[in-house]
Design a protein around this motif. Structure first.
Motif, PDB file in Angstrom:
ATOM      1  N   SER A   1      40.629  34.308  40.361  1.00 15.62           N
ATOM      2  CA  SER A   1      40.498  34.278  41.809  1.00 15.62           C
ATOM      3  C   SER A   1      39.174  33.665  42.232  1.00 15.62           C
ATOM      4  CB  SER A   1      40.681  35.693  42.338  1.00 15.62           C
ATOM      5  OG  SER A   1      39.752  36.004  43.304  1.00 15.62           O
ATOM      6  N   GLU A   2      39.172  33.202  43.470  1.00 13.29           N
ATOM      7  CA  GLU A   2      37.981  32.589  44.038  1.00 13.29           C
ATOM      8  C   GLU A   2      37.070  33.686  44.559  1.00 13.29           C
ATOM      9  OE1 GLU A   2      39.015  30.539  47.568  1.00 13.29           O
ATOM     10  OE2 GLU A   2      37.043  29.640  47.830  1.00 13.29           O
TER      11      GLU A   2
ATOM     12  N   SER B   1      37.514  36.270  36.907  1.00 17.77           N
ATOM     13  CA  SER B   1      38.730  36.644  36.237  1.00 17.77           C
ATOM     14  C   SER B   1      38.489  37.966  35.515  1.00 17.77           C
ATOM     15  CB  SER B   1      39.098  35.545  35.249  1.00 17.77           C
ATOM     16  OG  SER B   1      40.332  35.843  34.707  1.00 17.77           O
ATOM     17  N   GLY B   2      39.523  38.803  35.461  1.00 18.50           N
ATOM     18  CA  GLY B   2      39.351  40.102  34.828  1.00 18.50           C
ATOM     19  C   GLY B   2      40.476  40.399  33.861  1.00 18.50           C
TER      20      GLY B   2
ATOM     21  N   GLU C   1      40.523  44.650  40.006  1.00 19.70           N
ATOM     22  CA  GLU C   1      40.813  44.257  41.382  1.00 19.70           C
ATOM     23  C   GLU C   1      39.741  44.815  42.329  1.00 19.70           C
ATOM     24  OE1 GLU C   1      42.837  42.158  42.487  1.00 19.70           O
ATOM     25  OE2 GLU C   1      43.158  42.624  44.604  1.00 19.70           O
ATOM     26  N   ASN C   2      39.333  46.064  42.090  1.00 20.93           N
ATOM     27  CA  ASN C   2      38.240  46.640  42.887  1.00 20.93           C
ATOM     28  C   ASN C   2      36.957  45.845  42.734  1.00 20.93           C
ATOM     29  OD1 ASN C   2      39.393  48.742  44.192  1.00 20.93           O
ATOM     30  ND2 ASN C   2      39.004  50.237  42.571  1.00 20.93           N
ATOM     31  N   LEU C   3      36.663  45.476  41.483  1.00 23.37           N
ATOM     32  CA  LEU C   3      35.437  44.726  41.220  1.00 23.37           C
ATOM     33  C   LEU C   3      35.501  43.343  41.875  1.00 23.37           C
ATOM     34  CD1 LEU C   3      34.961  45.746  37.509  1.00 23.37           C
ATOM     35  CD2 LEU C   3      33.456  46.338  39.395  1.00 23.37           C
ATOM     36  N   ARG C   4      36.684  42.750  41.859  1.00 32.78           N
ATOM     37  CA  ARG C   4      36.865  41.433  42.477  1.00 32.78           C
ATOM     38  C   ARG C   4      36.578  41.519  43.981  1.00 32.78           C
ATOM     39  NH1 ARG C   4      40.863  38.206  45.048  1.00 32.78           N
ATOM     40  NH2 ARG C   4      42.063  40.054  45.551  1.00 32.78           N
ATOM     41  N   LYS C   5      37.165  42.545  44.630  1.00 34.37           N
ATOM     42  CA  LYS C   5      36.945  42.702  46.068  1.00 34.37           C
ATOM     43  C   LYS C   5      35.474  42.930  46.373  1.00 34.37           C
ATOM     44  CE  LYS C   5      41.438  44.212  47.576  1.00 34.37           C
ATOM     45  NZ  LYS C   5      42.322  45.315  47.939  1.00 34.37           N
ATOM     46  N   ALA C   6      34.840  43.771  45.565  1.00 35.43           N
ATOM     47  CA  ALA C   6      33.414  44.044  45.796  1.00 35.43           C
ATOM     48  C   ALA C   6      32.606  42.760  45.669  1.00 35.43           C
ATOM     49  CB  ALA C   6      32.915  45.094  44.812  1.00 35.43           C
ATOM     50  N   GLY C   7      32.980  41.920  44.727  1.00 36.28           N
ATOM     51  CA  GLY C   7      32.272  40.656  44.526  1.00 36.28           C
ATOM     52  C   GLY C   7      32.425  39.741  45.725  1.00 36.28           C
TER      53      GLY C   7
ATOM     54  N   PRO D   1      39.728  49.355  51.220  1.00 36.97           N
ATOM     55  CA  PRO D   1      38.890  48.279  51.721  1.00 36.97           C
ATOM     56  C   PRO D   1      39.765  47.240  52.407  1.00 36.97           C
ATOM     57  CG  PRO D   1      38.842  48.377  49.325  1.00 36.97           C
ATOM     58  CD  PRO D   1      39.601  49.556  49.798  1.00 36.97           C
ATOM     59  N   CYS D   2      39.445  46.984  53.635  1.00 37.47           N
ATOM     60  CA  CYS D   2      40.294  46.133  54.464  1.00 37.47           C
ATOM     61  C   CYS D   2      40.063  44.662  54.115  1.00 37.47           C
ATOM     62  CB  CYS D   2      39.917  46.395  55.906  1.00 37.47           C
ATOM     63  SG  CYS D   2      40.963  45.625  57.075  1.00 37.47           S
ATOM     64  N   SER D   3      41.063  43.831  54.385  1.00 32.98           N
ATOM     65  CA  SER D   3      40.905  42.410  54.112  1.00 32.98           C
ATOM     66  C   SER D   3      40.105  41.702  55.197  1.00 32.98           C
ATOM     67  CB  SER D   3      42.266  41.740  53.990  1.00 32.98           C
ATOM     68  OG  SER D   3      42.968  42.303  52.922  1.00 32.98           O
ATOM     69  N   SER D   4      39.700  42.453  56.214  1.00 36.37           N
ATOM     70  CA  SER D   4      38.940  41.817  57.292  1.00 36.37           C
ATOM     71  C   SER D   4      37.446  41.956  57.057  1.00 36.37           C
ATOM     72  CB  SER D   4      39.300  42.451  58.629  1.00 36.37           C
ATOM     73  OG  SER D   4      38.317  42.142  59.580  1.00 36.37           O
TER      74      SER D   4
END
Lengths: 227, 279
Positions: free
Chosen positions: A54-55, A63-64, A72-78, B15-18
């Motif tokens: 993912s970007e 990539s994980g 997925e949590n780590l990706r979002k946090a990044g 965690p929201c996508s916004s």
């Protein structure tokens, strides 16, 4: 009152590491490889909608391998970290190095302080303006970072894949076609002999693109590149 | 077993996508209105709003948008004013927000630029977290939320009124949305213009706009409307042939967003001005 059992710190860490390694070993592998115009990501992933690559930001991809919910949590946090940083300072100030440091901190803390460590291995890459300025980082479940050159792999069969790649990757930077061929062979021979192009997720950090460098490569296009 | 003990999965707590929502909950100090809307009362400056309305913050502007043959066109002048002074004559008021959308803004320059920047991050953030871009309608709604959240700043005199255009791949048409200061969102199928010269531009558009204008003709109509607005309104800058400053015109179609290049703008502007001279 029951006394808690004494477990030596060494034993505790060893148990956690073993637990994490076992979880990661179940996961499929991902390769990142530098090619003449950027960085190629190839993941062994039969799903066409759940992505492993993912970007994160303009020139950074992630990539994980391991447990999906955790990376997925780590990706979002990044992504959140990168977008906040890019807004506060400037887009050029978001770097893979600082993200890799952040991930290392998080995973290191989780590994030493939580009952259950994260069963993930991460791969972070940044494409530079010149091939010499590309950056590849591999971050393990305990927070250790390895700064790699040319190529790297994570996930279940990463050791076997890396051994193959070390033998076969040429000294000079390969073209996209050569790089993709190398990765596909490595998956076939190192991980799953039945692996086909359809079962691979391919994405690029393409230096020649304007603005956001990340781009997914759908299977038809990947087979065209190989042709 | 008591059912209260079972934690009920709650998606809204995820965690929201916004990005905007993320900033609101995690980093409110980074939001544009943190400076004016919420911080002022605490600092004893709650009475400031009425006087601040007369302070010379840079204001603009004429921006317009209308649908044409291949999609939708969005355009704006380049002048920013501070009271009776010209603050900038090369200001950019039309922004590409992602591959298939753009926005233009009228109002107080600082907050306007900040909102455009934040909105661009918002769209990109959603696309990265969710794995696919928002639909055209979704983007327009998100912008509406941001305008609504800006309302405390409107009371301080810092109005931001955007125009939003995007290409809708499902309907295969360009779409155009306008907003009011409360965040109300209205879709327009033809044309709209806002800003201090918005009314003048609308009058020109009313006369010259037709459905499915071809591209070249659309650029001509846009520039004619801006030229007329600049004639009538001090806040709107006309094309400057000497210093080579021309209005921004962006076209949004199936292929994405692109700028109309300067040579074309110059040629059309010159032709229109010559026409004015003759009459």
């Amino acid at each position: 009152m029951a006394l808690p059992y004494y477990v030596s710190p060494e034993q505790m860490m060893q148990d956690r590491a073993e637990y994490a390694k076992k979880g990661i070993a179940k996961g499929r592998s991902i390769i990142a490889m530098e090619y003449s115009e950027g960085v190629l990501f190839v993941a062994d992933n039969p799903s066409v909608s759940l992505f492993k690559i993912s970007e994160i930001y303009d020139s950074i991809a992630f990539s994980g391998a391991g447990r999906y919910s955790e990376f997925e949590n780590l990706r979002k946090a990044g992504i959140q970290h990168a977008d906040v940083k890019g807004m506060m300072y400037s887009r050029e100030d978001v770097t893979a190095r600082s993200l890799a440091n952040g991930y290392s901190q998080i995973l290191g803390t989780l590994f030493s302080q939580e009952m259950k460590p994260y069963e993930v291995e991460l791969l972070l890459a940044q494409v530079g303006e010149t091939p010499e300025r590309n950056e590849l980082y591999r971050i393990s479940f305990d927070g250790s970072i390895v700064d790699e050159r040319k190529f790297t792999a994570i996930g279940g069969r990463s050791e076997a894949i890396l051994t193959l790649l070390r033998k076969e990757t040429p000294e000079t930077c390969p073209s996209l076609k050569e790089a993709l061929t190398l990765c596909q062979h490595a998956f076939e021979r190192g991980a799953d002999p039945r692996s086909s192009l359809e079962g691979l997720e391919v994405a690029l950090l393409d230096r020649t693109r304007k603005g956001r460098k990340f781009r997914r490569v759908p299977t038809p296009e990947a087979s065209q590149i190989l042709a | 077993m008591n059912s209260d003990n079972i934690p009920f999965p709650n998606f809204s707590a995820d965690p929201c996508s916004s990005f905007y929502q993320y900033l609101t909950s995690q980093r409110p100090e980074l939001l544009p209105m943190a400076r004016w809307g919420t911080l002022l009362p605490q600092q004893g400056l709650a009475d400031a709003p009425l006087t601040s309305r007369h302070l010379p913050w840079p204001h603009g502007t004429t921006v317009l948008a209308f649908t044409y043959q291949n999609g939708v066109l969005i355009s704006g002048d380049r002048r920013a004013t501070e009271g009776f002074q010209i603050a900038a004559n090369r200001m950019e008021k039309v922004f590409q927000t992602d591959d298939y959308s753009a926005m233009a803004i009228a109002g107080a320059a600082g907050p306007c630029v900040e909102m455009a920047k934040l909105f661009r991050i918002e769209l990109e953030h959603y696309e990265k977290l969710d794995g696919q871009p928002l639909t055209c309608e979704g983007k327009a709604n998100r912008l509406g939320h941001m305008v609504k959240a800006n309302f405390p700043m409107v009371l301080q005199g810092l109005v931001v009124i955007p125009l939003f255009v995007g290409y809708d791949h499902k309907r295969e048409t360009g779409r155009l949305f306008k907003y009011d200061i409360t965040g109300g969102r209205y879709e327009d199928t033809e044309f709209h213009a806002v800003g201090s010269g918005g009314k003048d531009a609308r009058l020109t558009l009313k006369e010259h706009y037709r459905k499915n204008l071809p591209e070249g003709e659309a650029v001509r109509v846009a520039l004619r409307a801006l030229l007329n607005a600049a004639d009538e309104d001090v806040g709107t800058g006309g094309p400057d042939l000497v210093r080579r400053i021309f209005p921004t015109v962006k076209l949004v179609d199936r292929q994405g967003v692109r700028d109309v290049e300067e040579p074309q703008l110059a040629a059309v502007c010159e032709a229109l001005m010559n026409q004015q001279q003759e009459t």
